[in-house]
Design a protein around this motif. Sequence first.
Motif, PDB file in Angstrom:
ATOM      1  N   LYS A 222      31.609  39.116  28.514  1.00 53.05           N
ATOM      2  CA  LYS A 222      33.069  39.164  28.680  1.00 53.05           C
ATOM      3  C   LYS A 222      33.560  37.729  28.798  1.00 53.05           C
ATOM      4  O   LYS A 222      33.117  36.985  29.679  1.00 53.05           O
ATOM      5  CB  LYS A 222      33.415  39.966  29.931  1.00 53.05           C
ATOM      6  CG  LYS A 222      34.915  40.170  30.176  1.00 53.05           C
ATOM      7  CD  LYS A 222      35.137  41.045  31.405  1.00 53.05           C
ATOM      8  CE  LYS A 222      36.608  41.185  31.748  1.00 53.05           C
ATOM      9  NZ  LYS A 222      37.371  41.953  30.753  1.00 53.05           N
ATOM     10  N   GLN A 228      41.406  32.569  36.568  1.00 56.60           N
ATOM     11  CA  GLN A 228      42.652  33.108  36.013  1.00 56.60           C
ATOM     12  C   GLN A 228      42.553  34.553  35.548  1.00 56.60           C
ATOM     13  O   GLN A 228      43.532  35.301  35.630  1.00 56.60           O
ATOM     14  CB  GLN A 228      43.089  32.244  34.814  1.00 56.60           C
ATOM     15  CG  GLN A 228      43.241  30.777  35.126  1.00 56.60           C
ATOM     16  CD  GLN A 228      43.236  29.905  33.869  1.00 56.60           C
ATOM     17  OE1 GLN A 228      43.085  30.414  32.764  1.00 56.60           O
ATOM     18  NE2 GLN A 228      43.406  28.605  34.037  1.00 56.60           N
ATOM     19  N   ASP A 229      41.402  34.960  35.060  1.00 56.84           N
ATOM     20  CA  ASP A 229      41.307  36.223  34.330  1.00 56.84           C
ATOM     21  C   ASP A 229      40.726  37.351  35.170  1.00 56.84           C
ATOM     22  O   ASP A 229      39.982  37.133  36.136  1.00 56.84           O
ATOM     23  CB  ASP A 229      40.458  36.032  33.067  1.00 56.84           C
ATOM     24  CG  ASP A 229      41.071  35.025  32.108  1.00 56.84           C
ATOM     25  OD1 ASP A 229      42.303  35.070  31.945  1.00 56.84           O
ATOM     26  OD2 ASP A 229      40.330  34.198  31.542  1.00 56.84           O
ATOM     27  N   ASP A 230      41.051  38.554  34.749  1.00 58.22           N
ATOM     28  CA  ASP A 230      40.574  39.765  35.404  1.00 58.22           C
ATOM     29  C   ASP A 230      39.081  39.948  35.135  1.00 58.22           C
ATOM     30  O   ASP A 230      38.599  39.688  34.026  1.00 58.22           O
ATOM     31  CB  ASP A 230      41.366  40.960  34.875  1.00 58.22           C
ATOM     32  CG  ASP A 230      40.959  42.247  35.542  1.00 58.22           C
ATOM     33  OD1 ASP A 230      41.149  42.361  36.763  1.00 58.22           O
ATOM     34  OD2 ASP A 230      40.437  43.143  34.835  1.00 58.22           O
ATOM     35  N   LEU A 231      38.357  40.428  36.145  1.00 58.32           N
ATOM     36  CA  LEU A 231      36.918  40.634  36.004  1.00 58.32           C
ATOM     37  C   LEU A 231      36.575  42.035  35.523  1.00 58.32           C
ATOM     38  O   LEU A 231      35.444  42.294  35.108  1.00 58.32           O
ATOM     39  CB  LEU A 231      36.217  40.402  37.351  1.00 58.32           C
ATOM     40  CG  LEU A 231      36.366  39.021  37.991  1.00 58.32           C
ATOM     41  CD1 LEU A 231      35.711  39.003  39.364  1.00 58.32           C
ATOM     42  CD2 LEU A 231      35.757  37.937  37.094  1.00 58.32           C
ATOM     43  N   GLY A 232      37.551  42.938  35.577  1.00 58.79           N
ATOM     44  CA  GLY A 232      37.261  44.336  35.330  1.00 58.79           C
ATOM     45  C   GLY A 232      36.986  45.032  36.658  1.00 58.79           C
ATOM     46  O   GLY A 232      37.096  44.443  37.736  1.00 58.79           O
ATOM     47  N   VAL A 233      36.610  46.313  36.592  1.00 64.06           N
ATOM     48  CA  VAL A 233      36.342  47.092  37.811  1.00 64.06           C
ATOM     49  C   VAL A 233      35.106  47.958  37.589  1.00 64.06           C
ATOM     50  O   VAL A 233      34.569  48.053  36.482  1.00 64.06           O
ATOM     51  CB  VAL A 233      37.545  47.996  38.178  1.00 64.06           C
ATOM     52  CG1 VAL A 233      38.749  47.162  38.574  1.00 64.06           C
ATOM     53  CG2 VAL A 233      37.894  48.935  37.019  1.00 64.06           C
ATOM     54  N   LYS A 258      38.969  38.484  44.494  1.00 61.59           N
ATOM     55  CA  LYS A 258      39.001  39.063  43.147  1.00 61.59           C
ATOM     56  C   LYS A 258      37.757  39.928  42.922  1.00 61.59           C
ATOM     57  O   LYS A 258      37.839  41.023  42.316  1.00 61.59           O
ATOM     58  CB  LYS A 258      39.071  37.937  42.107  1.00 61.59           C
ATOM     59  CG  LYS A 258      39.161  38.417  40.683  1.00 61.59           C
ATOM     60  CD  LYS A 258      39.326  37.264  39.699  1.00 61.59           C
ATOM     61  CE  LYS A 258      40.728  36.685  39.746  1.00 61.59           C
ATOM     62  NZ  LYS A 258      40.970  35.735  38.615  1.00 61.59           N
ATOM     63  N   LYS A 261      38.013  43.381  44.574  1.00 59.14           N
ATOM     64  CA  LYS A 261      38.759  44.358  43.777  1.00 59.14           C
ATOM     65  C   LYS A 261      37.914  44.916  42.630  1.00 59.14           C
ATOM     66  O   LYS A 261      38.127  46.054  42.197  1.00 59.14           O
ATOM     67  CB  LYS A 261      40.024  43.717  43.213  1.00 59.14           C
ATOM     68  CG  LYS A 261      41.065  43.350  44.266  1.00 59.14           C
ATOM     69  CD  LYS A 261      42.279  42.691  43.620  1.00 59.14           C
ATOM     70  CE  LYS A 261      43.318  42.298  44.664  1.00 59.14           C
ATOM     71  NZ  LYS A 261      44.493  41.613  44.042  1.00 59.14           N
ATOM     72  N   ALA A 262      36.985  44.119  42.135  1.00 67.63           N
ATOM     73  CA  ALA A 262      36.169  44.538  40.995  1.00 67.63           C
ATOM     74  C   ALA A 262      35.013  45.445  41.394  1.00 67.63           C
ATOM     75  O   ALA A 262      34.481  46.174  40.549  1.00 67.63           O
ATOM     76  CB  ALA A 262      35.625  43.307  40.271  1.00 67.63           C
TER      77      ALA A 262
END
Length: 337
Positions: A222, A228-233, A258, A261-262
Amino acid sequence: MNVNNLEVIQQSIDEITSLARGFMPAQILLTANRLDLFNLLSEKKLTARDLANKMGTNARATELLCNALVSLGFLEKKDGKFYNSEKSEQFLVRGKPYFVGDNLRHQSYLMERWLHLEEVIKTGQPLPRPQADDQKNKQQIRDFILAMANIGQLTARQVVEGLDLRGVQRIIDIGGGPATYAIEFVKKNPDIQAVVFDLPEVVPIAEERIRALNLQNNISTKVGNFHQDDLGVGYDLAFLSNIIHMLGFEEMIKLFKKIHKALNQNGKLVVKDFFVNEAGTAPSFAAQFAINMLINTEHGKSYSFTEMHQAFDQSDFSWIYSFSVGHHSTVIVAERG
């Protein structure tokens, strides 16, 4: 110290000057590695002149370099010909299982930057980063990522063996570089699905290594910047190897939040890094490595366990256990609250 004892005085002076001359053997080794000398001598014996012709170097200078490498135990010399010592043949020849030449090229780059330490100490500011599109910088990035593969090839196995992976199905390796740890995770348990998260210039290197081992069904990549970017979940475990020392304390907490949350409920955060004591003065390697971060990052440093407890508390993680790997690293396992 007994200042009237000349032997003690001489010993202390020798210790100081020997440390100050440490650049000499380091540069001899790093230069030989950059010139591809050990690969050229793999399983063969060459005169200095023959070796100089292959490397495009001066014959007299090449002989002096090789003589010095003999004195350091990296080469052998017989009948005017040079050949690799057993140590060099095993660790400094590309393609060998425990090759560390990529790491040495990275150390060459670091040495150039360390020459500016006085400037950094005066200003408190890191050295400027090279331009991202610069060809030399692209090669340095590749050398760095492959250096991480060199370094991680032994500790990765120790890390995975030390972790309780029961119930772990999805892992994200954040800043996973050459995928060394992701590879080891899925080797340990083929049912695990791992994601290597890293920058766009890094991910292709990870993909090369994943394809070479035919692990595309177990490991995906990924592209992203974890700042800055979303890691996913939906991850059961998040892994950070040698990442937090590049970050300031607040940056580390932001990343941990962060990751929180993932992760799934009761998911694990695994942090591997170099840690210092409460005074910041030991172990020596970690204290020195903090200077490397001073030169190369805005806010990075080597952290103490107390600082890690504080960071976990502020991001809703609980320290569960820790263990040592290699000579310099500790692995900390924390659970999501």
